[in-house]
Enzyme design. Structure first.
Site, PDB file in Angstrom:
ATOM      1  N   THR A  31       0.821  -1.208   0.000  1.00 55.04           N
ATOM      2  CA  THR A  31       0.000   0.000   0.000  1.00 55.04           C
ATOM      3  C   THR A  31       0.856   1.259   0.000  1.00 55.04           C
ATOM      4  OG1 THR A  31      -1.807  -1.114   1.145  1.00 55.04           O
ATOM      5  CG2 THR A  31      -1.750   1.283   1.297  1.00 55.04           C
ATOM      6  N   GLU A  41      -5.484  -5.400   3.360  1.00 52.79           N
ATOM      7  CA  GLU A  41      -5.483  -6.569   2.470  1.00 52.79           C
ATOM      8  C   GLU A  41      -6.627  -6.488   1.463  1.00 52.79           C
ATOM      9  OE1 GLU A  41      -2.919  -8.404   2.337  1.00 52.79           O
ATOM     10  OE2 GLU A  41      -2.114  -7.386   4.093  1.00 52.79           O
ATOM     11  N   GLY A  71       2.632  -2.657   8.895  1.00 51.23           N
ATOM     12  CA  GLY A  71       2.942  -2.864  10.301  1.00 51.23           C
ATOM     13  C   GLY A  71       4.388  -3.260  10.486  1.00 51.23           C
TER      14      GLY A  71
END
Length: 663
Positions: free
Chosen positions: A143, A425, A182
């Site tokens: 992303t 996702e 993350g």
């Protein structure tokens, strides 16, 4: 798990059960042996957590949450190695009992699986030992600041330099910065970067590259790398979601993961057999997310149901005294539907992983026929389960009244941690439209009389027939109702596209003008899949008669609630009559009353230790009010009787007004 003194109201609610919840726990965790193993590992983890004095996130600042997450994670990872745990289920159980968020999470849910899935044998031999020994700590960066689910829009580039046999990785624009991964902000020293491969000016699509981002010894960013934390979020304070900007960062040719797509030394590009093979790790994560959403909802409804057995409020019969809020039909409707949904999604999660494992095994042999089916199914189930979970967790919070708003309840944390599944996702609406493309191809095949995948075979029978549904509500008739609804809506979405094309629209425009109908059809398809999986699994299970009855009621409740929620879709075309819909509603209310004695047992069967629930409202012993009062006393604002803000701001303000009033 039980405390020495259990709240008497919760104890009475527990004693009303008509079945042994341990039998259901064995069903959830695949038998007595695995259940005992789970409890054994949890007990070790709980004891050691108490000895280590690990702190609750609810009482920490965001910076403290990150540091505590690192402390818990490093402890848990070290202990799993010391205990010799090899089985991934064992490892997950132990770790979950110590932490619920980890800066290392992407290392084992995305980084390592991607290397395993997309790396050559040589690459795996090099990288996996480094990853598994934590010499390399990685994350997965796809992303970007300006692009997410639309992969073709990603802007990060990887240009091959044949002279040096290196890739040059660049973030050419502000919007091309990798954003949200993350573990990227402060923890990782390597990253799988999804970038657009450029060979002599030719765009060869998105590929995966292992990019070092920090020195493995000093942990300082490497030349050309700008990396950091993105700041506070809605939740997940212990996770360092990060940004990454790359300026002319050179990596060896061997750092491109080349199991499927390859770049040879001279710059020749070898295409994968199927472009979707490159996105295998995303499919795995989506398949896993279904079970994660089920687990999150299971935790939330455990908290809310136990609290509803403890909380007393208002009267049903005037003068008879306050009753448990679980006695109110409105509370039963709010919670029992979520209990049923949690079980349904849990079973759908099993089906999702089973499908992934089966198709992955086929891919290993070179058979790619079912890859589109897996992609479509995992995308739809991820979207459906996360939407259902997000709605359900919020219903559980509302069911707990004002106390549900407190961090002590554990519900805000569950919501804030799990709701992002609706967008990470793959944003859910986009995923539904991806599945819709597959469904439209299936509809075309059905119209030609071709063989269809088993779970959409009902498209051959989607005609205007009436339902056999009667007041006995046979489970097979409920499945038929859901499949008819899905079949009709898929056919109508296909017709909508054809109608738009007939008006002169281009295919892409016709698709956009039909997109909401396509999303609705995908939801109906996924709903039918979940209902069928739930009913078939429960019907095949070898339950004792008492539990079999309760589980059948749970299946009926889940299916009937969906019919009432989407009654217009089930009634359209005359499939269900008004009389049948009246029967559905009446039966739903009857099921609430029938399930009420078993509500606490049904959530007890999830077998969550208190440390995993992390909730003062959902304690197994039901001593809610004592725990809430203790949580309040520990507030940092209570460290002094008079806060310094009183002297700095409040007293001068009041004194100034007092002085003015004397003038």
């Amino acid at each position: 798990m039980a405390a020495t003194t259990v709240n008497p109201d919760l104890a009475r609610a527990r004693a009303q059960a008509t079945f042994d919840p341990l039998q259901l726990t064995h069903f959830i965790y695949d038998g007595p042996e695995k259940t005992n193993r789970k409890r054994y590992l949890q007990n070790i983890a709980i004891k050691e957590s108490e000895e280590q004095g690990f702190r609750r996130n609810a009482e920490l600042s965001r910076e403290e949450q990150y540091e505590e997450a690192l402390r818990k994670s490093t402890y848990a990872y070290r202990r799993t190695a010391e205990l010799g745990l090899k089985d991934m289920t064992d490892i997950y159980i132990f770790r979950e009992s110590i932490f619920d968020e980890s800066p290392f999470a992407l290392q084992y849910v995305a980084f390592e699986p991607t290397v395993k899935k997309l790396g050559t044998e040589e690459q795996k031999a090099k990288w996996l030992p480094l990853i598994q020994s934590f010499q390399v700590i990685g994350t997965y960066a796809q992303t970007e600041l300006g692009h997410g689910t639309f992969l073709r829009g990603l802007e990060t580039t990887a240009t091959y330099d044949a002279k040096t046999r290196e890739f040059v990785i660049n973030s050419p624009t502000t919007t091309s910065a990798k954003f949200w991964p993350g573990g990227l902000g402060k923890t990782s020293n390597h990253c799988v970067v999804m970038a657009k491969l450029n060979l002599d000016g030719r765009d060869c699509g998105m590929q995966s590259f292992i990019v070092p981002i920090r020195d493995v010894d000093t942990h300082l960013p490497l030349p050309g790398v700008s990396v950091g934390d993105i700041g506070p979020k809605f939740g997940y304070g212990g996770m360092d979601n990060g940004f990454l900007i790359l300026k002319n960062v050179r990596i060896p040719r061997e750092n491109m993961l080349m199991r499927y797509a390859q770049v040879q030394e001279d710059g020749t590009f070898v295409s994968p057999k199927n472009d979707k093979l490159v996105y295998g790790s995303m499919t795995l994560i989506r398949a896993q997310l279904v079970g994660s959403c089920a687990r999150a909802l299971s935790k939330a409804v455990t908290i809310a149901t136990r609290y509803s057995a403890v909380r007393k409020q208002s009267e049903i019969n005037p003068g008879a005294g306050e009753v448990q809020v679980l006695d109110f039909q409105t509370q039963q409707h709010r919670l029992f539907v979520q209990i049923a949904t949690a079980y349904a999604l849990s079973i759908a999660g099993r089906a999702s992983i089973a499908a992934y494992n089966r198709v992955s095994a086929q891919i290993e042999t070179g058979a790619l026929e079912e890859l589109p089916i897996l992609h479509a199914l995992s995308a739809a189930l991820k979207a459906f389960s996360s939407w259902e979970m997000a709605y359900g967790v919020e219903q559980c919070r509302l069911a707990c009244g004002g106390h549900g708003y407190s961090l002590a309840s554990g519900l805000p944390k569950i919501y804030a941690h799990e709701v992002p599944a609706c967008t990470y996702e793959g944003e859910n609406t986009v995923l539904c439209l991806q599945t819709a493309r597959f469904l439209m191809k299936c509809q075309e095949s059905a119209s030609r009389g071709e063989k269809l995948p088993s779970f959409v075979r009902y498209l051959n029978n989607a005609k205007n027939v009436t339902s056999k549904l009667s007041q006995d509500f046979k489970l097979e008739d409920l499945v038929a109702a859901y499949e008819h609804r899905a079949g009709r809506m898929i056919a109508e979405a296909s017709k909508r596209i054809q109608d738009q094309l007939a008006l002169g629209l281009k295919p892409a425009e016709a698709w956009n003008m039909s997109s909401q109908k396509l999303v609705d059809a995908t939801i109906a398809f996924t709903h039918a899949f979940v209902v069928k999986a739930f009913i078939q699994t429960v019907s095949a299970a070898k339950f004792e008669p008492s539990l079999a009855t309760v589980m059948q009621q749970l299946c009926q409740l889940y299916a009937l609630y969906g019919i009432t929620k989407y009654s217009g879709q089930f009634a359209q075309g005359g499939y269900l009559s008004d009389q049948q819909l009246d029967l559905v509603e009446k039966k739903l209310y009857d099921l609430l009353a029938s399930l009420k004695p078993n509500a606490v047992a049904l959530v007890d069967a999830f077998d969550f230790p208190d440390c995993v629930l992390d909730s003062d409202l959902g304690r197994y012993d039901g001593n809610v009010y004592e725990a809430l009062m203790e949580f309040a006393r520990r507030s940092k604002l209570n460290k002094s009787e008079v806060h310094e803000g009183f002297y700095k701001y409040q007293k001068p303000f009041v004194d100034s007004l007092k002085a003015q009033s004397k003038l």
